[in-house]
Motif scaffolding. Structure first.
Motif, PDB file in Angstrom:
ATOM      1  N   THR A 168       5.750 -51.642  -1.525  1.00  0.00           N
ATOM      2  CA  THR A 168       5.901 -51.258  -2.855  1.00  0.00           C
ATOM      3  C   THR A 168       5.865 -52.949  -4.208  1.00  0.00           C
ATOM      4  O   THR A 168       6.677 -53.391  -3.363  1.00  0.00           O
ATOM      5  N   HIS A 169       5.201 -52.660  -4.936  1.00  0.00           N
ATOM      6  CA  HIS A 169       5.996 -53.670  -5.722  1.00  0.00           C
ATOM      7  C   HIS A 169       6.090 -52.919  -7.327  1.00  0.00           C
ATOM      8  O   HIS A 169       4.637 -52.192  -7.659  1.00  0.00           O
ATOM      9  N   GLN A 170       7.274 -52.480  -8.077  1.00  0.00           N
ATOM     10  CA  GLN A 170       7.138 -51.835  -9.237  1.00  0.00           C
ATOM     11  C   GLN A 170       5.852 -50.619  -9.206  1.00  0.00           C
ATOM     12  O   GLN A 170       4.983 -50.038 -10.061  1.00  0.00           O
ATOM     13  N   GLY A 171       6.479 -49.635  -8.019  1.00  0.00           N
ATOM     14  CA  GLY A 171       6.056 -48.226  -7.625  1.00  0.00           C
ATOM     15  C   GLY A 171       4.719 -48.495  -6.787  1.00  0.00           C
ATOM     16  O   GLY A 171       4.218 -47.153  -6.790  1.00  0.00           O
ATOM     17  N   ARG A 172       4.302 -49.595  -7.166  1.00  0.00           N
ATOM     18  CA  ARG A 172       2.838 -49.539  -6.507  1.00  0.00           C
ATOM     19  C   ARG A 172       2.536 -50.310  -5.283  1.00  0.00           C
ATOM     20  O   ARG A 172       3.497 -51.125  -4.711  1.00  0.00           O
ATOM     21  N   PRO A 173       1.175 -49.907  -4.829  1.00  0.00           N
ATOM     22  CA  PRO A 173       1.282 -51.103  -3.762  1.00  0.00           C
ATOM     23  C   PRO A 173       0.511 -51.710  -3.530  1.00  0.00           C
ATOM     24  O   PRO A 173       0.428 -52.814  -4.233  1.00  0.00           O
TER      25      PRO A 173
END
Length: 136
Positions: A98-103
């Motif tokens: 994830t990156h910044q809470g997203r996939p």
């Protein structure tokens, strides 16, 4: 700086193509490396590299997410057995990434691509690079 490292590490006669969005940087790089043979500095966004491939080594700087809107196609940009380097990533700490809470599709596009064998190399506690080889 990365371009300088590529130039310093190449064998004589190896062609290097660099693409830069900012016209001022293009002019500065062309001036700095004016005496370097087999270097072409192209003004435009990264997709301009397509007209110059395929390559044995392709470095996509700026992290995986910087190429999300129009993904690079390793089948068109890399010779079989060629290497792709995707720079400026945060280290992978969980799967799926994830990156910044997203996939993190900017990373998984390389792991999931059927033509690539991909791994991550952690270069510092907060810095990683993906290395991928195009299957023959």
């Amino acid at each position: 700086m990365g371009l300088g490292w590529l130039l310093a590490g190449r064998r004589p006669g190896v062609r290097v193509v660099s693409v830069e969005r900012e016209a001022e940087r293009v002019a500065a790089v062309r001036e700095l490396f004016a005496e370097v043979a087999d270097l072409e500095v192209v003004h435009g966004d990264w997709t301009e590299i397509r007209r110059h491939g395929p390559f044995d080594l392709l470095v996509l700087d700026g992290g995986g997410n910087g190429k999300r809107s129009v993904p690079a196609d390793p089948d068109l940009l890399l010779n079989p057995g060629g290497t792709l380097v995707v720079d400026d990533l945060t280290p992978l700490t969980a799967w799926p990434p994830t990156h910044q809470g997203r996939p993190d599709t900017g990373r998984t596009v390389w792991y999931d691509h059927p033509s690539l064998l991909t791994t991550e190399v952690r270069l510092a506690p907060d810095f990683a690079t993906l290395l991928a080889t195009r299957r023959p």
